[in-house]
Design a protein around this motif. Structure first.
Motif, PDB file in Angstrom:
ATOM      1  N   PHE A  84     -10.069 -73.030  31.556  1.00  0.00           N
ATOM      2  CA  PHE A  84     -10.092 -71.746  30.846  1.00  0.00           C
ATOM      3  C   PHE A  84      -9.857 -71.942  29.351  1.00  0.00           C
ATOM      4  CE2 PHE A  84      -7.367 -68.311  29.118  1.00  0.00           C
ATOM      5  CZ  PHE A  84      -8.340 -67.325  29.004  1.00  0.00           C
ATOM      6  N   LEU A  85      -8.892 -72.771  28.991  1.00  0.00           N
ATOM      7  CA  LEU A  85      -8.615 -73.027  27.576  1.00  0.00           C
ATOM      8  C   LEU A  85      -9.800 -73.708  26.893  1.00  0.00           C
ATOM      9  CD1 LEU A  85      -4.884 -74.215  27.788  1.00  0.00           C
ATOM     10  CD2 LEU A  85      -5.747 -71.978  27.092  1.00  0.00           C
ATOM     11  N   CYS A  86     -10.460 -74.620  27.613  1.00  0.00           N
ATOM     12  CA  CYS A  86     -11.649 -75.276  27.067  1.00  0.00           C
ATOM     13  C   CYS A  86     -12.779 -74.272  26.866  1.00  0.00           C
ATOM     14  CB  CYS A  86     -12.112 -76.399  27.987  1.00  0.00           C
ATOM     15  SG  CYS A  86     -11.036 -77.852  27.990  1.00  0.00           S
ATOM     16  N   MET A  87     -12.892 -73.319  27.781  1.00  0.00           N
ATOM     17  CA  MET A  87     -13.913 -72.290  27.638  1.00  0.00           C
ATOM     18  C   MET A  87     -13.613 -71.390  26.442  1.00  0.00           C
ATOM     19  SD  MET A  87     -16.230 -72.811  29.887  1.00  0.00           S
ATOM     20  CE  MET A  87     -17.118 -71.263  29.755  1.00  0.00           C
ATOM     21  N   VAL A  88     -12.347 -71.109  26.216  1.00  0.00           N
ATOM     22  CA  VAL A  88     -11.956 -70.331  25.034  1.00  0.00           C
ATOM     23  C   VAL A  88     -12.347 -71.079  23.763  1.00  0.00           C
ATOM     24  CG1 VAL A  88      -9.999 -69.418  23.722  1.00  0.00           C
ATOM     25  CG2 VAL A  88     -10.078 -69.118  26.205  1.00  0.00           C
ATOM     26  N   LEU A  89     -12.043 -72.372  23.727  1.00  0.00           N
ATOM     27  CA  LEU A  89     -12.372 -73.182  22.559  1.00  0.00           C
ATOM     28  C   LEU A  89     -13.881 -73.281  22.358  1.00  0.00           C
ATOM     29  CD1 LEU A  89     -11.431 -74.984  20.258  1.00  0.00           C
ATOM     30  CD2 LEU A  89     -11.333 -76.899  21.867  1.00  0.00           C
ATOM     31  N   SER A  90     -14.625 -73.439  23.445  1.00  0.00           N
ATOM     32  CA  SER A  90     -16.075 -73.532  23.356  1.00  0.00           C
ATOM     33  C   SER A  90     -16.675 -72.238  22.814  1.00  0.00           C
ATOM     34  CB  SER A  90     -16.672 -73.854  24.728  1.00  0.00           C
ATOM     35  OG  SER A  90     -18.074 -73.894  24.684  1.00  0.00           O
ATOM     36  N   ASN A  91     -16.178 -71.104  23.276  1.00  0.00           N
ATOM     37  CA  ASN A  91     -16.671 -69.812  22.783  1.00  0.00           C
ATOM     38  C   ASN A  91     -16.295 -69.601  21.315  1.00  0.00           C
ATOM     39  OD1 ASN A  91     -17.864 -67.617  24.907  1.00  0.00           O
ATOM     40  ND2 ASN A  91     -16.603 -69.141  25.957  1.00  0.00           N
ATOM     41  N   TRP A  92     -15.113 -70.092  20.960  1.00  0.00           N
ATOM     42  CA  TRP A  92     -14.699 -69.973  19.565  1.00  0.00           C
ATOM     43  C   TRP A  92     -15.585 -70.815  18.649  1.00  0.00           C
ATOM     44  CZ3 TRP A  92     -12.634 -73.604  16.077  1.00  0.00           C
ATOM     45  CH2 TRP A  92     -12.119 -73.058  14.886  1.00  0.00           C
ATOM     46  N   ILE A  93     -15.968 -72.014  19.100  1.00  0.00           N
ATOM     47  CA  ILE A  93     -16.871 -72.876  18.333  1.00  0.00           C
ATOM     48  C   ILE A  93     -18.245 -72.211  18.194  1.00  0.00           C
ATOM     49  CG2 ILE A  93     -18.114 -75.069  18.376  1.00  0.00           C
ATOM     50  CD1 ILE A  93     -15.660 -76.346  19.625  1.00  0.00           C
ATOM     51  N   ASP A  94     -18.733 -71.605  19.282  1.00  0.00           N
ATOM     52  CA  ASP A  94     -20.008 -70.897  19.217  1.00  0.00           C
ATOM     53  C   ASP A  94     -19.944 -69.738  18.232  1.00  0.00           C
ATOM     54  OD1 ASP A  94     -21.147 -72.598  21.032  1.00  0.00           O
ATOM     55  OD2 ASP A  94     -20.875 -71.272  22.764  1.00  0.00           O
ATOM     56  N   PHE A  95     -18.803 -69.042  18.251  1.00  0.00           N
ATOM     57  CA  PHE A  95     -18.622 -67.914  17.326  1.00  0.00           C
ATOM     58  C   PHE A  95     -18.631 -68.386  15.882  1.00  0.00           C
ATOM     59  CE2 PHE A  95     -15.644 -65.372  14.771  1.00  0.00           C
ATOM     60  CZ  PHE A  95     -16.272 -64.137  14.820  1.00  0.00           C
ATOM     61  N   ARG A  96     -17.915 -69.492  15.590  1.00  0.00           N
ATOM     62  CA  ARG A  96     -17.880 -70.024  14.230  1.00  0.00           C
ATOM     63  C   ARG A  96     -19.259 -70.524  13.789  1.00  0.00           C
ATOM     64  NH1 ARG A  96     -13.109 -71.759  11.917  1.00  0.00           N
ATOM     65  NH2 ARG A  96     -14.519 -72.304  10.189  1.00  0.00           N
ATOM     66  N   THR A  97     -19.964 -71.187  14.697  1.00  0.00           N
ATOM     67  CA  THR A  97     -21.292 -71.705  14.379  1.00  0.00           C
ATOM     68  C   THR A  97     -22.264 -70.577  14.061  1.00  0.00           C
ATOM     69  OG1 THR A  97     -20.915 -73.598  15.840  1.00  0.00           O
ATOM     70  CG2 THR A  97     -23.182 -73.137  15.218  1.00  0.00           C
ATOM     71  N   LYS A  98     -22.196 -69.524  14.883  1.00  0.00           N
ATOM     72  CA  LYS A  98     -23.066 -68.367  14.661  1.00  0.00           C
ATOM     73  C   LYS A  98     -22.724 -67.667  13.354  1.00  0.00           C
ATOM     74  CE  LYS A  98     -24.603 -64.068  16.840  1.00  0.00           C
ATOM     75  NZ  LYS A  98     -24.429 -63.169  18.009  1.00  0.00           N
ATOM     76  N   ARG A  99     -21.438 -67.616  13.042  1.00  0.00           N
ATOM     77  CA  ARG A  99     -21.002 -66.959  11.803  1.00  0.00           C
ATOM     78  C   ARG A  99     -21.465 -67.730  10.575  1.00  0.00           C
ATOM     79  NH1 ARG A  99     -14.746 -65.166  10.454  1.00  0.00           N
ATOM     80  NH2 ARG A  99     -15.221 -63.996   8.528  1.00  0.00           N
ATOM     81  N   VAL A 100     -21.357 -69.048  10.630  1.00  0.00           N
ATOM     82  CA  VAL A 100     -21.817 -69.876   9.512  1.00  0.00           C
ATOM     83  C   VAL A 100     -23.337 -69.758   9.343  1.00  0.00           C
ATOM     84  CG1 VAL A 100     -22.067 -72.251   8.717  1.00  0.00           C
ATOM     85  CG2 VAL A 100     -19.902 -71.491   9.682  1.00  0.00           C
ATOM     86  N   ALA A 101     -24.037 -69.725  10.467  1.00  0.00           N
ATOM     87  CA  ALA A 101     -25.495 -69.609  10.420  1.00  0.00           C
ATOM     88  C   ALA A 101     -25.948 -68.285   9.832  1.00  0.00           C
ATOM     89  CB  ALA A 101     -26.086 -69.781  11.816  1.00  0.00           C
ATOM     90  N   ASN A 102     -25.145 -67.236   9.977  1.00  0.00           N
ATOM     91  CA  ASN A 102     -25.472 -65.907   9.457  1.00  0.00           C
ATOM     92  C   ASN A 102     -24.873 -65.677   8.076  1.00  0.00           C
ATOM     93  OD1 ASN A 102     -26.844 -65.326  11.811  1.00  0.00           O
ATOM     94  ND2 ASN A 102     -25.071 -64.331  12.782  1.00  0.00           N
ATOM     95  N   GLY A 103     -24.382 -66.721   7.455  1.00  0.00           N
ATOM     96  CA  GLY A 103     -23.835 -66.595   6.109  1.00  0.00           C
ATOM     97  C   GLY A 103     -22.497 -65.892   6.058  1.00  0.00           C
ATOM     98  N   GLY A 104     -21.704 -66.100   7.086  1.00  0.00           N
ATOM     99  CA  GLY A 104     -20.366 -65.494   7.128  1.00  0.00           C
ATOM    100  C   GLY A 104     -20.327 -64.151   7.802  1.00  0.00           C
ATOM    101  N   LYS A 105     -21.483 -63.640   8.248  1.00  0.00           N
ATOM    102  CA  LYS A 105     -21.523 -62.364   8.941  1.00  0.00           C
ATOM    103  C   LYS A 105     -21.600 -62.593  10.440  1.00  0.00           C
ATOM    104  CE  LYS A 105     -23.946 -60.063   5.163  1.00  0.00           C
ATOM    105  NZ  LYS A 105     -25.154 -59.282   4.781  1.00  0.00           N
ATOM    106  N   VAL A 106     -20.889 -61.779  11.195  1.00  0.00           N
ATOM    107  CA  VAL A 106     -20.891 -61.894  12.658  1.00  0.00           C
ATOM    108  C   VAL A 106     -22.174 -61.310  13.232  1.00  0.00           C
ATOM    109  CG1 VAL A 106     -19.696 -61.289  14.772  1.00  0.00           C
ATOM    110  CG2 VAL A 106     -18.387 -61.726  12.680  1.00  0.00           C
TER     111      VAL A 106
END
Length: 241
Positions: free
Chosen positions: A219-241
């Protein structure tokens, strides 16, 4: 970030697979005389020859077996009866396949396996079975996420939900199992006035908590994986979610 996320998912798959194996063996404990199954039991009980009531207990059998040579191991789905180091295991549905040994105690008769049937009604395997299903589902989700398939982000979020539900479900199941076994052990010894000695299966308890620990790490690994996906998507969108 991508390499880190893949590494986390791979580690999670390994832990989830181990958890699945542990829970499966825990469920199948005592259904077969093989040591892989017969040594995984929840409760083991036998007669206490040092009890003052032991002399009033007789075995209604033509064999030369003494009561001190008899022990019973109880699992989620099966029972093992050991007599003179001769081990016989079966499921609750085929309990009649084991020879019936009737005991007489102060003119009262009872079957040796009656205690096992009563324990079956105390500890139900439903939570364990449900957790195994969720564990397998989570394992399939993790394998899907690891592959370059479409909808990975959505599936990753769904996997987070499944892993959370699995952690909560087996956390409850583990606590109920341990508490039920300890209560049954204490009740069995006190209600028999020390005539019956019982102990909890240490291997089953270790498997229970190791599986829960791995499920929690998943579960903790899944939380971390989702957080990494969120950060990657945010960076790709120029800081926008």
């Amino acid at each position: 970030m991508f390499v880190l996320s893949k590494s986390i998912i791979l580690l999670t798959i390994i832990l989830q697979f181990i958890s699945t194996v542990l829970l499966a063996f825990l469920l199948l404990g005592c259904i077969d005389s093989s040591s892989n199954y017969s040594n995984v039991y929840l409760i083991n009980y036998k007669f206490n020859s040092s009890s003052s009531l032991y002399q009033h207990l007789t075995l209604n059998s033509n064999s030369t077996t003494t009561l001190s040579d008899i022990s019973v191991k109880i699992g989620y789905l099966g029972v093992c009866l050991s007599i003179d180091n001769d081990l016989k295991c079966t499921t609750y549905k085929t309990l009649d396949s084991i020879p019936s040994y009737t005991l007489t105690f102060l003119s009262n008769q009872f079957n040796l396996l009656n205690i096992a049937q009563i324990f079956k009604d105390i500890v139900h395997p439903h939570l364990l079975m449900s957790s195994i299903i969720l564990t397998l589902l989570c394992l399939l989700i993790l394998c899907y996420i690891l592959l370059p398939l479409p909808g990975r982000l959505v599936v990753n979020k769904f996997g987070l939900l499944v892993s959370f539900l699995n952690m909560m479900l087996w956390g409850l199941g583990a606590m109920l199992q341990v508490q039920s076994c300890k209560s049954a052990t204490k009740l069995l010894q006190e209600s028999s006035f020390g005539l019956v000695m019982s102990s909890n299966g240490s291997r089953a308890e270790i498997m229970t908590w190791v599986a829960f620990s791995f499920i929690s790490v998943v579960f903790l690994c899944m939380v971390l994986s989702n957080w990494i996906d969120f950060r990657t998507k945010r960076v790709a969108n120029g800081g926008k979610v």
